[in-house]
Every structure is written in C-alpha cells, then in structure tokens.
Design an enzyme around this catalytic site. Sequence first.
Site, PDB file in Angstrom:
ATOM      1  N   LYS A 255       0.832  -1.199   0.000  1.00  0.00           N
ATOM      2  CA  LYS A 255       0.000   0.000   0.000  1.00  0.00           C
ATOM      3  C   LYS A 255       0.873   1.259   0.000  1.00  0.00           C
ATOM      4  O   LYS A 255       1.956   1.283   0.592  1.00  0.00           O
ATOM      5  CB  LYS A 255      -0.891  -0.010   1.237  1.00  0.00           C
TER       6      LYS A 255
ATOM      7  N   LYS B 162       7.087   0.644   1.673  1.00  0.00           N
ATOM      8  CA  LYS B 162       7.649  -0.291   0.694  1.00  0.00           C
ATOM      9  C   LYS B 162       8.841   0.322  -0.034  1.00  0.00           C
ATOM     10  O   LYS B 162       9.792  -0.398  -0.373  1.00  0.00           O
ATOM     11  CB  LYS B 162       6.583  -0.747  -0.306  1.00  0.00           C
TER      12      LYS B 162
ATOM     13  N   LYS C 127       4.766   8.878  -7.493  1.00  0.00           N
ATOM     14  CA  LYS C 127       5.456   9.847  -6.621  1.00  0.00           C
ATOM     15  C   LYS C 127       6.931   9.974  -6.986  1.00  0.00           C
ATOM     16  O   LYS C 127       7.597  10.913  -6.564  1.00  0.00           O
ATOM     17  CB  LYS C 127       5.347   9.409  -5.149  1.00  0.00           C
TER      18      LYS C 127
ATOM     19  N   ASP D 101      -2.003  -0.444  -4.030  1.00  0.00           N
ATOM     20  CA  ASP D 101      -3.382  -0.233  -3.599  1.00  0.00           C
ATOM     21  C   ASP D 101      -4.221   0.444  -4.679  1.00  0.00           C
ATOM     22  O   ASP D 101      -5.244   1.040  -4.393  1.00  0.00           O
ATOM     23  CB  ASP D 101      -3.446   0.584  -2.309  1.00  0.00           C
TER      24      ASP D 101
END
Length: 707
Positions: free
Chosen positions: A8, A13, A39, A126
């Site tokens: 998620k 991560k 991102k 996610d």
Amino acid sequence: MEIAVYGKGGIGKSTIASNLSYTFAAKQRRVIHIGCDPKHDSCRSLLNGQDMDTVLDIVRKVPAAERELSMFMKTGSGGVRCIEAGGPEPGVGCAGKGILTMFQTLEKLGLGEVEHDTVVYDVLGDVVCGGFAIPMRPDYTDTIVIVTSGEFMSLYAANNIMRGLLNFEDSNPRLAGIIFNSRGSPKEVALVEEFSQSTGIPIIARIPRSELFPKAESEKHTLCELFPDSEESGIFSDLADHILSLENGGGCFRPTPLTDAQLDELVSEGKVSGRGEYKPRSKTPASNVSFPKCKVFTPVKRIGMGPIGAAITAGKLMDVPVVIHGSRSCGYSMLNELYEERLAHIRNSYSGQIGLGDNVLSTHIGNSETVFGGADNLESLLEDLATKHRFILVILTCLTNMIGDDTGAVVRKVENRHPGICIKVINSNAALEGVDAHMEVLKAIADIIDTSRSSDGKTIRILDDNFMQVDRGENQSILAELMRPFGKTVGTGFLQDCTLDDIREMKTTCMMIRAEDTPDNNELAEILRSKGIWVAKRPLPRGYREGKEWIEHIGKMFDNAVAAKWVSANMDSEYADAVGRCSVVKGKRFAIIDDRSEDTHWIEEALHDAGASEITIYSLGNWEREQYIGEVRRHPNRTEMLEDLRSNAPDMVIGSKFSLRRLDDLVCEPFPSTTLAHTASIMLLERASNVLRSNPNMGWRKWRSSQ
C-alpha cells in the site's frame, strides 16, 4: 533475478525496496532498481537525495529517435542503477498506462542487454489498475514480496495484491512471503500473523519501528548504507539471502486470499475461520461463450445517443469545424461507418491535424496523450481554428473523460485569447445518464439563431432531428410543389446540410413543420418556439388521406382556402388516375411487416383503395397502432413470423430492409423512401404494380432465391 516489492502507498515499501537493493549490491550483485510509483521517490535514498528525470518526463520531452538508455538511468549508492517511472500530472492522464509506456520504452532501448544480476521493482499496490499489475506478470518477475502492517487498509491492499496475483499464476507459484513493517499499533502482530496463516503466505521478515529509519532518511541515504552493523541492517541482509535462495526455483507459495467477509471478520474479531476462500472469476474459453438470441429487434431511425450521433449531427454544419477530442481511430470509425460520402474528400488541414472530411477533425489522442492528457493537443487545434472561424463545436469521446482532460479550462483560455469566438463542448459520454449527445448538439446550434430577425412571410422550413427521412426520396421537392400555390417556398431545414449563416437566418422563416411526430422533434420544436419561430402543430403528412387533411389545415393557417381547394382537387385527380393505372394490384394478397420502424397506415390505405383482396399485418411482440385496415398477426419472435409468412405465401411482402432478410423466396419490397402526401401513395402503387407485372421466374429472381 527479478523481484517485485508490492504494498500500500505510504506503508514503507519504497524504504524497504531501496534498502533491499542496496543490500543486494553490498552482496556483489549488479542491481537495477525501478520505482513504479507516480510519486517517483523510490530512488531518492540511493541517490543521496537527488531528484532524477523520470521515464515519462523524458518520453514527453525527447523525440523517440533521440532517446538513449543512459538518459533514463542514474547510478546510486553501491552502484545500483536507478530508474523512476514517474506519472502524469495529478488528475490528468493514466498512471497505469504510464507504467506500460515505461516498460515498452526501456525494452526498446535495450535495458535487457545491460549486465545485471537483480532487478527490484518498487510497485504501488493499492490501485486497482492493470498497469500497476504489469510487474506481477511471470514474464517480468521471478519473485514477489508484499509489504504490510497490521492496519486494515494495509491488510486490505495486501489481500488485493494476492487476489490479483491469482490472475497471473501458472504452475509455479512466485509469492515469496510477507514483509511485516511494524507501525506499533495495538494487536497488529496478532492480526498480521492471523492474516499470514489464513492466506498461507509466511512472514519472511519483521521490520521493527526504529529511529534509524527517519535518521537515515534525513541524511538522504538508506539505513543499510549508514548503519551497516545495526540490527535493522542485519534483518535486510537475512531477507536478501532468503530471496536469493529462491533464485533457482521453489520455496514460493500460492496464496489463498480472504473474501471481503473474512477480511471484515479478521479486523473485527482478530480471527479467521480456516483458510481464505476467495476464488477468482472463472474464465470461459471464447469457443464456449454462448450469446442470447435476440427475440425482438427494434430498428431505430437515427444514430444513438453517444459520440457518433453527435458527430454526424454536428457535421451537417458544413462551414463549422467539428473537433472530435479523441483518438484517430475513434474519429475515423465514427464517420467511416455512417458518413462515407464525406470521407471521399478527406484532407489533412489545420496545422497538420488529421482531417475527417471538410469540417470534422480529430485531436489525434495517442499513447503519449493517454498517459499525460490530451489538453495540449486540443488547445493547439482550437487555437489554430480560432484564427479562421467564429464558432467551433467540440465533441468529447470516452477516452478524453478517462484521462481527465479539463476541456472547459482549455476552451476558456482560447476564448479569452480570441474575444467574440464561441466554442461549444458536447460531452457525449453521458448517454447512460439519459443525455442524448445529438440533441445537445442541436441545442448548441439553436443558440446561434439570430432572434432579432423577422419572418420573410414566405419561407417554410422542415424541422427534423436527423433529416434521414426527409432527405430520402422526393419528399422535399414534393413539399415545394404543394406550397407553391400558397406563394411559399421551401428553405434550408433545421438541421439539414447548411452553413452557419443559414442557421443565423433561421428566424426569417414564416413556419417550421416537423418531419415526424417524435419525442426528439417535439423537444426541438419547443427549443425553436422559445427563439420566436412559429412551429406548426401538425407534422408532414404521410399518404393520400393525411395529405388531404393537411392541405385543408394549411389553407386555414395561411387564410387561403382557394389555394387549398385547388391543391386538394389536384390530389384527388392524380390519385384516382394512379389507382386506375395500377389495376394489377386488384385481387392480390399483401403482407406488411410492422416492426415499428415505419408508420404503415398510409400503405395499407393505398393498397386497399387499389382493390387488394387481402392485407395482413405481421407484428413482432405486443406493439400495435390504434387502427389497422387488414388482419393483424402477432408473433413473439422473428422465426415464427417468417414461418407464418411462408405458409401464407402472399403475392408481395412489404417491410423494412432488415425485416425482409431471409425472405428471398417471396416477392419482397422495402418500405418506400418517399412518404409525403398523395405522391407517396401513387409511387407506392406504381412500384407494386411494376413488381407484380414482372416475370417471377426471371434470372435475377432465381439467383436471389438460390442465395
């Protein structure tokens, strides 16, 4: 070995993936680290906090012929080669499509030929999107690990990743295990362990909460680089060794994801009864797919409610640019299917943009625009058109809504730069909400009408939402003949192929007449009445008897009973002569297929007047008119209707082209294209007479029946 780290967003991560990549490098592995998150912050700790150009940034700025693989990679700590996919601007484009674009670009430039031992993909998990599932596919990864904490949304995302993985699994499982990244919340250890047990996937690493992680992040490095002797670094070393031990196959697991009910049970009660019971949707081989048979087909008289209908309607304004904001194929398919005569004059115009006819153009949304949005294409095309035209129509297709272009903002910018120009945007994607795109086009065009103009007292115009009926046969010329004794002429209709000036002058008409009594025409009539245009209550007449009544009505409206009497007498004389000439119809048996596509009452009347011995109406379903002349036979489906027709064996069958299919063994004629007043009845009888007089055994008839 290729490893995908899923989890998620915000679960840690990227921190885990970058530390894992550095650890692999410290073990003398040649590592490529690929961040697959919009991102684009996966590589920051490997690059001493430096930003790097993303794949999508370079794709957008650098032409394909000038790209080199070195542009997309930076070497970071431990010699790790870093790549960031990047993404479109927030709210525009498709990030999942961007992931696919990244893979295609890197493959084309030869990333696979770069010497390496390990590839680590850091993937957002996610988002329910096929693009982010690409690293999950067997041809991209050997091993997958899932990062989760004990929070509900993190477990929910982990469970979804397992569900998605089932769609790609073959005989060799590839899920190595769960990395438990602790957040320190109550009972999270028990929840993650229960989740692990119920899904059948072991916890292969437990990452504790540690102040060393934010400290390393503040110094813009990975924890494993700054604190190689720490307990946390040892956990990553053990994790890397475990993953590398799977390199030769084996040691991975096939998950048993939880159902939604089981996931709720886990979070609310902390326990799951047994193993996960989620099953992916079964896939039916294409050869075994069965499609339901269509029992009742109801032909429609105009294009549907979406972009095709909007494009065809807008294209009737021959000197107004119609911009289809969508792909090249979308624009071509719209016009190629239903407007082929205009495609005969395809030309490329307007700054090299693709031309779909004299005035219909496409913004040519391609792969790049699907990722980054097509607003720039639209603005460029509108800017060029605005220098030549004062009115422009823009039709949005499904693709432009999917990528999130702010079309309104683009239009406002162009209109601000070109005062006085009007750009109307038609959203053709709202058909399921009951919005009819072709009617929205008509409303936009109606706004062009100059309401300050006055009636010229002589011009009559036809109002039709599609002009498919009136433009066929000789309907318009017949109307001109009927109006001549009243001193009236027939001008360009709304909306017939015409110019912008024709629309502006529409209020000079003395009367509008609806081509047909349909809901769309009635709605359009109200729009034109609001502009001060007189719209007659009665639509154009069909056949002899309606024509007689209509002429009497016209005489009263124009206060010209003399002209009405003369026209009516002329209609009587011409019709009586035709009935006498068509004596071959007398005594013949006719069948009419009433499939709702045509109002057949005037056809029945003409055949009855000519002495037909039998007129049978074949109706599909329970639909019926108020009154029929002949016998009515209703059938639940087309097969039964055709069997009844053959057993009855009439002398002639009249119906729509669709309804006459598979009836080549009978004498068939399609519904007449000319329907206006007594002339339509005369032409119908003459056509029927000519067919009945022809030799039924002529070669072409034998050929038709043999097919």
